[in-house]
Write a protein that holds these residues in place. Structure first.
Motif, short mmCIF file in Angstrom:
data_model
loop_
_atom_site.label_atom_id
_atom_site.label_comp_id
_atom_site.label_asym_id
_atom_site.label_seq_id
_atom_site.Cartn_x
_atom_site.Cartn_y
_atom_site.Cartn_z
N ALA A 1 0.83 -1.20 0.00
CA ALA A 1 0.00 0.00 0.00
C ALA A 1 0.87 1.26 0.00
O ALA A 1 0.61 2.21 -0.76
CB ALA A 1 -0.93 -0.01 1.21
N VAL A 2 1.90 1.29 0.85
CA VAL A 2 2.78 2.46 0.95
C VAL A 2 3.60 2.64 -0.32
O VAL A 2 3.93 3.77 -0.70
CB VAL A 2 3.67 2.34 2.19
N ARG A 3 3.92 1.55 -0.97
CA ARG A 3 4.63 1.64 -2.25
C ARG A 3 3.82 2.43 -3.26
O ARG A 3 4.36 3.22 -4.04
CB ARG A 3 4.94 0.24 -2.77
N THR A 4 2.50 2.22 -3.24
CA THR A 4 1.62 2.89 -4.19
C THR A 4 1.14 4.24 -3.68
O THR A 4 0.95 5.19 -4.45
CB THR A 4 0.40 1.99 -4.49
N ILE A 5 0.93 4.35 -2.35
CA ILE A 5 0.45 5.60 -1.75
C ILE A 5 1.46 6.01 -0.67
O ILE A 5 1.27 5.73 0.52
CB ILE A 5 -0.95 5.42 -1.13
N PRO A 6 2.54 6.65 -1.05
CA PRO A 6 3.62 6.91 -0.08
C PRO A 6 3.38 8.11 0.83
O PRO A 6 4.09 8.25 1.84
CB PRO A 6 4.83 7.18 -1.00
N ASP A 7 2.43 8.97 0.52
CA ASP A 7 2.28 10.22 1.27
C ASP A 7 0.95 10.33 2.01
O ASP A 7 0.39 11.42 2.14
CB ASP A 7 2.42 11.41 0.30
N ASP A 8 0.46 9.21 2.52
CA ASP A 8 -0.77 9.21 3.30
C ASP A 8 -0.40 9.08 4.78
O ASP A 8 0.02 8.00 5.22
CB ASP A 8 -1.66 8.05 2.87
N PRO A 9 -0.52 10.15 5.59
CA PRO A 9 -0.09 10.08 7.00
C PRO A 9 -0.79 8.98 7.79
O PRO A 9 -0.15 8.28 8.58
CB PRO A 9 -0.44 11.48 7.53
N GLN A 10 -2.10 8.83 7.60
CA GLN A 10 -2.83 7.82 8.35
C GLN A 10 -2.35 6.42 7.99
O GLN A 10 -2.22 5.54 8.85
CB GLN A 10 -4.32 7.94 8.09
N LEU A 11 -2.09 6.20 6.72
CA LEU A 11 -1.60 4.90 6.27
C LEU A 11 -0.23 4.60 6.88
O LEU A 11 0.04 3.48 7.32
CB LEU A 11 -1.52 4.88 4.74
N LEU A 12 0.63 5.61 6.94
CA LEU A 12 1.95 5.42 7.54
C LEU A 12 1.85 5.09 9.03
O LEU A 12 2.58 4.24 9.55
CB LEU A 12 2.79 6.69 7.34
N VAL A 13 0.93 5.76 9.71
CA VAL A 13 0.75 5.49 11.14
C VAL A 13 0.23 4.07 11.36
O VAL A 13 0.71 3.34 12.24
CB VAL A 13 -0.22 6.52 11.75
N ASP A 14 -0.76 3.66 10.58
CA ASP A 14 -1.29 2.30 10.72
C ASP A 14 -0.22 1.26 10.42
O ASP A 14 -0.16 0.21 11.08
CB ASP A 14 -2.48 2.12 9.78
N TYR A 15 0.61 1.54 9.43
CA TYR A 15 1.73 0.65 9.10
C TYR A 15 2.68 0.56 10.29
O TYR A 15 3.13 -0.53 10.67
CB TYR A 15 2.43 1.20 7.85
N ALA A 16 2.97 1.69 10.91
CA ALA A 16 3.88 1.70 12.06
C ALA A 16 3.33 0.87 13.21
O ALA A 16 4.07 0.16 13.91
CB ALA A 16 4.10 3.15 12.51
N ILE A 17 2.03 0.96 13.43
CA ILE A 17 1.42 0.20 14.53
C ILE A 17 1.55 -1.31 14.29
O ILE A 17 1.89 -2.07 15.20
CB ILE A 17 -0.06 0.60 14.68
N ALA A 18 1.30 -1.74 13.06
CA ALA A 18 1.43 -3.17 12.74
C ALA A 18 2.87 -3.63 12.93
O ALA A 18 3.13 -4.72 13.47
CB ALA A 18 0.97 -3.42 11.30
N LEU A 19 3.82 -2.80 12.50
CA LEU A 19 5.23 -3.14 12.69
C LEU A 19 5.59 -3.21 14.18
O LEU A 19 6.35 -4.08 14.62
CB LEU A 19 6.12 -2.11 12.01
#
Length: 291
Positions: free
Chosen positions: A185-203
């Protein structure tokens, strides 16, 4: 369950009363039985026998319905109208008799056969969280996720689809799969703050609930894109506090506090965290001055 059956019985009686009232409004003139009447009742008796053979009626229910139908036949025979005379009640009385017998006699067996009585009991049982251990997922949810995976195989650049799959896997505590989907998802949508935060939580869940390393880097990137992102502020402050960077933690929590309702539980929690950070920062200050 007792309340359910009581309500169901009341509704059934009400339905029968509503249906019978217009049918019995007019009275027929006294007469004898007619061939048409006999044919109708013969058909009703045949239907009762068929219902018994099909398992819709057990033997006691069948005998009760049969007795009631016989009683109605005798009553209608006394009040019947000849075919060549007026039609002031005969069809309505026959239909009323059929409804009076068949509705109560068949309603319960049909419900038990086609309905779901167990749903009442199941609804009262404590519901387990099907995603608590990432397993035992309802079949319909698993089917939806599988369909989504298949679509993403055909269209791997669907960032929104990858984000949806990633968040669903996070909800199901499938963090390995969630992280893989977030990467796409981040590869395709790299500048979505909420997506980055959700990714961080999973990590972080895969990192023993620690924000150190890549999770914090993702949150920092989210704050660069949106300095007021509340969840990013909270996570970044917690990460700074964990590595004893109290100054940054205080700055981030103060920024977050301005975005929260003053009397909310979240604001109270942030204030407690700020108190801890300021106390620890003050405790370090003499040592830093001594050096």
């Amino acid at each position: 369950m007792l309340i359910f059956w009581a309500v169901a019985a009341s509704l059934l009686l009400l339905a029968v009363a509503v249906l019978l009232r217009p049918l019995l409004r007019r009275e027929a003139a006294p007469f004898t039985t007619t061939p048409a009447m006999v044919a109708v009742y013969r058909e009703q008796f045949a239907e009762l026998g068929q219902d018994r053979e099909n398992g819709l009626l057990d033997e006691p229910q069948y005998q009760q319905a049969k007795s009631e139908l016989e009683r109605r036949l005798l009553e209608d025979a006394r009040d019947a109208v000849p075919v060549s005379g007026k039609a002031d009640g005969r069809p309505e009385r026959l239909l009323a008799a059929a409804l009076l017998v068949l509705l109560p006699a068949l309603a319960v067996p049909i419900y038990l056969k086609t309905g779901n009585p167990g749903a009442i009991i199941a609804a009262r049982q404590p519901q387990a969280n099907p995603a608590a251990d990432g397993g035992n997922v309802p079949a319909n949810i698993e089917a939806i996720l599988q369909s989504l995976r298949q679509k993403l195989e055909l269209d791997p650049d669907d960032g929104a689809g990858w984000a949806l799959l990633a968040r669903a896997n996070t909800k199901l505590h499938r963090y390995d799969e969630a992280v893989q989907a977030f990467e796409q998802a981040v590869r395709t949508i790299p500048d979505d703050p909420q997506l980055l935060v959700d990714y961080a939580i999973a990590l972080a869940f895969l990192n023993q609930h620690s924000m150190a390393g890549e999770p914090e880097a993702l949150v920092t990137r989210a704050l660069e894109l949106d300095p007021g992102q509340a969840k990013a502020l909270m996570l970044a402050a917690s990460a700074a506090f964990d590595r004893s960077d109290y100054s940054r933690a205080i700055d981030l929590w103060e920024r977050l506090l301005h975005k929260l309702p003053p009397d909310s539980e979240a604001a109270a929690s942030v204030n407690r965290a700020l108190d801890d950070a300021r106390r620890l920062q003050a405790a370090e200050s003499p040592e830093q001055l001594g050096h």
